[in-house]
Design an enzyme around this catalytic site. Structure first.
Site, PDB file in Angstrom:
ATOM      1  N   ASP A   1       0.827  -1.019   0.166  1.00 21.17           N
ATOM      2  CA  ASP A   1       0.290   0.251  -0.045  1.00 21.17           C
ATOM      3  C   ASP A   1       1.118   1.494   0.383  1.00 21.17           C
ATOM      4  O   ASP A   1       1.987   1.147   0.315  1.00 21.17           O
ATOM      5  CB  ASP A   1      -1.096   0.186   1.284  1.00 21.17           C
ATOM      6  CG  ASP A   1      -2.148  -1.060   1.451  1.00 21.17           C
ATOM      7  OD1 ASP A   1      -2.615  -1.009   0.080  1.00 21.17           O
ATOM      8  OD2 ASP A   1      -2.251  -1.166   2.456  1.00 21.17           O
TER       9      ASP A   1
ATOM     10  N   ASP B   1      -7.592  -1.675  -4.659  1.00 24.42           N
ATOM     11  CA  ASP B   1      -8.030  -1.281  -4.113  1.00 24.42           C
ATOM     12  C   ASP B   1      -8.872  -0.299  -4.406  1.00 24.42           C
ATOM     13  O   ASP B   1     -10.042  -0.323  -4.207  1.00 24.42           O
ATOM     14  CB  ASP B   1      -7.756  -0.323  -2.607  1.00 24.42           C
ATOM     15  CG  ASP B   1      -6.883  -0.903  -1.532  1.00 24.42           C
ATOM     16  OD1 ASP B   1      -7.181  -2.459  -1.206  1.00 24.42           O
ATOM     17  OD2 ASP B   1      -5.474  -1.007  -0.847  1.00 24.42           O
TER      18      ASP B   1
END
EC number: 3.4.23.36
Length: 168
Positions: free
Chosen positions: A124, A142
């Site tokens: 991330d 995401d």
């Protein structure tokens, strides 16, 4: 109607899944090769690139579970990917909202799945915040999953309105 005149299946939308997967993997590669874990680069007063590893699911759910979650979340991603591909095959390609939604979720699911299988965690790096409030870091996969889920919700509301209008 002959076979050549049939509407193609929603599988033609797999190009979008592959594009999202490529963008996701490319951005993660750039982050991994140009940043140190935990490093944060200020982009805007409310947004940073912050390199993080997520061993769990959304919002780091299950991240401290001891390792079994890698296999559990991978199994779920594989099952969802197979199901979405099956649904895409059954849809007509001109059902663009559902095809777009499924293709987006599929691309995102596979992107995060590959991270789990290759690294054991999801990479991330997109980090929004305001003063002391921080939204959990996320990635392109995401965004694709959330965007696709939003389209599924949109379709659920708009298609039910169409059905009610026909019955009246």
């Amino acid at each position: 109607m002959t076979d050549s005149q049939k509407t193609p299946s929603g599988l033609v939308w797999l190009w979008l899944s592959l594009l999202l997967l490529a963008v996701d993997m490319l951005t993660k590669y750039v982050v991994m090769n140009n940043m140190q874990l935990g490093e944060s680069i200020a982009i805007l007063p409310v947004f940073n690139f912050t390199y993080m590893h997520n061993y769990g699911a959304a919002f780091s759910f299950l991240s401290e579970a001891g390792g079994w979650q890698r296999y559990f979340l991978s199994f779920i991603a594989i099952a969802i990917s197979v199901l979405l591909t099956f649904w895409l095959k059954r849809l007509a390609a001109n059902q663009w909202v559902l095809c777009l939604a499924y293709a987006m979720v599929l691309g995102g699911a596979v992107g995060n799945l590959l991270d789990r299988l290759i690294h054991g965690y999801v990479i991330d790096f997109l980090h929004f915040y305001y003063q002391n409030w921080h939204y959990p870091a996320f990635n392109v996969a995401d965004m694709a999953i959330v965007g696709g889920a939003g389209l599924l919700i949109f379709d659920a509301f708009t298609s039910s309105d169409k059905k009610e209008g026909k019955q009246a």
